[in-house]
Design a protein around this motif. Structure first.
Motif, PDB file in Angstrom:
ATOM      1  N   THR A   1      52.741  23.110  42.721  1.00 38.89           N
ATOM      2  CA  THR A   1      51.456  25.099  42.122  1.00 38.89           C
ATOM      3  C   THR A   1      50.517  25.286  43.509  1.00 38.89           C
ATOM      4  N   MET A   2      50.201  27.266  43.859  1.00 36.70           N
ATOM      5  CA  MET A   2      49.742  27.331  44.993  1.00 36.70           C
ATOM      6  C   MET A   2      48.268  28.627  44.179  1.00 36.70           C
ATOM      7  N   TYR A   3      47.334  28.614  44.674  1.00 40.25           N
ATOM      8  CA  TYR A   3      46.943  29.875  43.972  1.00 40.25           C
ATOM      9  C   TYR A   3      46.175  30.404  44.492  1.00 40.25           C
ATOM     10  N   TRP A   4      45.926  31.196  44.710  1.00 43.09           N
ATOM     11  CA  TRP A   4      44.821  32.491  45.086  1.00 43.09           C
ATOM     12  C   TRP A   4      43.609  32.989  44.582  1.00 43.09           C
ATOM     13  N   TYR A   5      42.222  32.400  44.954  1.00 45.35           N
ATOM     14  CA  TYR A   5      41.138  33.202  44.865  1.00 45.35           C
ATOM     15  C   TYR A   5      40.400  33.762  45.842  1.00 45.35           C
ATOM     16  N   LYS A   6      39.021  34.755  45.088  1.00 45.42           N
ATOM     17  CA  LYS A   6      38.175  34.998  45.884  1.00 45.42           C
ATOM     18  C   LYS A   6      36.901  34.767  45.349  1.00 45.42           C
ATOM     19  N   GLN A   7      36.097  34.431  47.132  1.00 49.48           N
ATOM     20  CA  GLN A   7      35.067  34.474  46.820  1.00 49.48           C
ATOM     21  C   GLN A   7      34.067  35.462  47.216  1.00 49.48           C
ATOM     22  N   ASP A   8      32.853  35.780  46.222  1.00 48.22           N
ATOM     23  CA  ASP A   8      32.187  37.158  46.787  1.00 48.22           C
ATOM     24  C   ASP A   8      30.966  36.480  47.667  1.00 48.22           C
ATOM     25  N   SER A   9      30.014  37.426  47.915  1.00 40.90           N
ATOM     26  CA  SER A   9      28.937  36.793  48.755  1.00 40.90           C
ATOM     27  C   SER A   9      27.981  36.049  47.864  1.00 40.90           C
ATOM     28  N   LYS A  10      27.934  36.231  46.912  1.00 44.75           N
ATOM     29  CA  LYS A  10      26.841  35.399  46.134  1.00 44.75           C
ATOM     30  C   LYS A  10      27.699  33.867  45.833  1.00 44.75           C
ATOM     31  N   LYS A  11      28.682  33.393  46.015  1.00 49.80           N
ATOM     32  CA  LYS A  11      29.577  32.482  46.271  1.00 49.80           C
ATOM     33  C   LYS A  11      30.370  32.409  45.002  1.00 49.80           C
ATOM     34  N   PHE A  12      30.459  33.508  44.192  1.00 52.11           N
ATOM     35  CA  PHE A  12      30.850  33.397  42.759  1.00 52.11           C
ATOM     36  C   PHE A  12      32.675  33.163  42.929  1.00 52.11           C
ATOM     37  N   LEU A  13      33.641  32.563  42.499  1.00 50.75           N
ATOM     38  CA  LEU A  13      35.023  32.318  42.894  1.00 50.75           C
ATOM     39  C   LEU A  13      35.568  32.744  41.312  1.00 50.75           C
ATOM     40  N   LYS A  14      37.225  32.964  41.921  1.00 51.72           N
ATOM     41  CA  LYS A  14      37.813  34.355  40.663  1.00 51.72           C
ATOM     42  C   LYS A  14      39.442  33.764  41.599  1.00 51.72           C
ATOM     43  N   ILE A  15      39.795  33.752  40.269  1.00 52.42           N
ATOM     44  CA  ILE A  15      41.211  33.575  40.556  1.00 52.42           C
ATOM     45  C   ILE A  15      41.717  34.500  40.193  1.00 52.42           C
ATOM     46  N   MET A  16      42.670  34.730  41.289  1.00 56.53           N
ATOM     47  CA  MET A  16      43.236  36.442  41.573  1.00 56.53           C
ATOM     48  C   MET A  16      44.980  35.541  40.808  1.00 56.53           C
ATOM     49  N   PHE A  17      45.817  34.948  41.993  1.00 59.67           N
ATOM     50  CA  PHE A  17      46.842  34.363  41.140  1.00 59.67           C
ATOM     51  C   PHE A  17      47.442  33.006  41.095  1.00 59.67           C
ATOM     52  N   SER A  18      48.380  32.657  40.969  1.00 59.24           N
ATOM     53  CA  SER A  18      48.530  31.459  41.002  1.00 59.24           C
ATOM     54  C   SER A  18      50.345  31.306  40.414  1.00 59.24           C
ATOM     55  N   TYR A  19      50.981  30.618  41.510  1.00 58.75           N
ATOM     56  CA  TYR A  19      51.942  30.659  41.931  1.00 58.75           C
ATOM     57  C   TYR A  19      52.992  28.847  40.873  1.00 58.75           C
ATOM     58  N   ASN A  20      53.884  28.545  40.573  1.00 58.20           N
ATOM     59  CA  ASN A  20      54.559  26.785  39.807  1.00 58.20           C
ATOM     60  C   ASN A  20      55.632  27.136  39.764  1.00 58.20           C
ATOM     61  N   ASN A  21      56.191  27.022  40.801  1.00 59.13           N
ATOM     62  CA  ASN A  21      57.530  26.471  41.236  1.00 59.13           C
ATOM     63  C   ASN A  21      58.071  28.001  42.095  1.00 59.13           C
ATOM     64  N   LYS A  22      57.481  28.686  43.196  1.00 63.25           N
ATOM     65  CA  LYS A  22      58.007  30.198  43.053  1.00 63.25           C
ATOM     66  C   LYS A  22      57.659  31.492  42.084  1.00 63.25           C
ATOM     67  N   GLU A  23      57.637  30.423  41.028  1.00 61.17           N
ATOM     68  CA  GLU A  23      57.303  31.582  39.624  1.00 61.17           C
ATOM     69  C   GLU A  23      55.358  31.832  39.317  1.00 61.17           C
ATOM     70  N   LEU A  24      55.682  33.240  38.796  1.00 62.33           N
ATOM     71  CA  LEU A  24      54.408  33.514  39.161  1.00 62.33           C
ATOM     72  C   LEU A  24      53.233  33.698  37.630  1.00 62.33           C
ATOM     73  N   ILE A  25      52.225  32.832  37.377  1.00 62.90           N
ATOM     74  CA  ILE A  25      51.753  31.994  36.129  1.00 62.90           C
ATOM     75  C   ILE A  25      50.793  31.742  35.318  1.00 62.90           C
ATOM     76  N   ILE A  26      49.919  33.308  36.684  1.00 63.13           N
ATOM     77  CA  ILE A  26      48.600  33.224  36.607  1.00 63.13           C
ATOM     78  C   ILE A  26      48.199  34.814  37.513  1.00 63.13           C
ATOM     79  N   ASN A  27      48.411  35.770  36.584  1.00 61.99           N
ATOM     80  CA  ASN A  27      47.764  36.997  37.113  1.00 61.99           C
ATOM     81  C   ASN A  27      46.666  37.721  36.494  1.00 61.99           C
TER      82      ASN A  27
END
Lengths: 112, 115
Positions: free
Chosen positions: B31-57
């Motif tokens: 499983t792999m993820y992309w996160y965005k962290q803004d200037s206030k350090k807040f962390l937001k999940i963007m996407f996640s893939y499990n075995n090449k399949e999108l599971i979080i969008n």
């Protein structure tokens, strides 16, 4: 829905002081709880975790106990060092959404 | 030895451009993820893939498109960059996607600045 609330920072302490960073959560079921640390200019890394009620996670002198009765997972360290200066994130696992729910982060500044 | 790597580390670009960020993990994770962290350090999940399949969008603009050519790679393409896209983008991986139970391993981040 599930959520995590952390104390606002920055928290500024002198070296060798006692540290507490508060974290409370709202969740259905039995989530796992985590503390991640982000040192300046780096990615996050796991500091410690606990998977069930009354478990204590510990690492590098930091500790946190999973308290179901108070829905808390406070981070503590007996004597902080300048090298502990970082941003600390509390998080819980959300099985239904296959992801971690993150707190807003608490910046810790340790002065010599 | 690097577990999760990202390129580039810094990215400065003009509004309206298209850019890509690459991520690779050598941990054998599913499983792999992309996160965005803004200037206030807040962390937001963007996407996640499990075995090449999108599971979080999560709710992100459709200018952002992830692509996973294999389970060791998860790239992020951003079209028509806007000022508000300026942030640090983190890639992460975990052994599996079992409800966030597993430890996530983060890359060093890509610092994107849109001018």
């Amino acid at each position: 829905g599930n959520s995590v609330t952390q104390m606002e920072g920055p928290v500024t302490l002198s070296e060798e002081a006692f540290l507490t960073i508060n974290c409370t959560y709202t969740a259905t079921g039995y989530p796992s709880l985590f503390w991640y640390v982000q040192y300046p200019g780096e990615g996050l890394q796991l500091l410690l975790k606990a998977t069930k009620a009354d478990d204590k996670g510990s690492n590098k002198g930091f500790e946190a106990t999973y308290r179901k009765e108070t829905t808390s997972f406070h981070l503590e360290k007996g004597s902080v060092q300048v090298s502990d200066s970082a941003v600390y994130f509390c998080a819980l696992s959300d099985r239904s959404n296959y992801q971690l729910i993150w707190g807003a982060g608490t910046k810790l500044i340790i002065k010599p | 030895d690097t577990a999760v790597s990202q390129t580039p580390k810094y990215l400065v670009t003009q509004m309206g451009n298209d850019k890509s960020i690459k991520c690779e993990q050598n941990l054998g994770h599913d499983t792999m993820y992309w996160y965005k962290q803004d200037s206030k350090k807040f962390l937001k999940i963007m996407f996640s893939y499990n075995n090449k399949e999108l599971i979080i969008n999560e709710t992100v603009p459709n200018r952002f498109s992830p692509k996973s050519p294999d389970k060791a790679h998860l790239n992020l393409h951003i079209n028509s960059l806007e000022l508000g896209d300026s942030a640090v983008y983190f890639c992460a991986s975990s052994q599996d996607g079992s409800g966030g139970q597993e430890t996530q391993y983060f890359g060093p981040g890509t610092r994107l600045l849109v001018l």
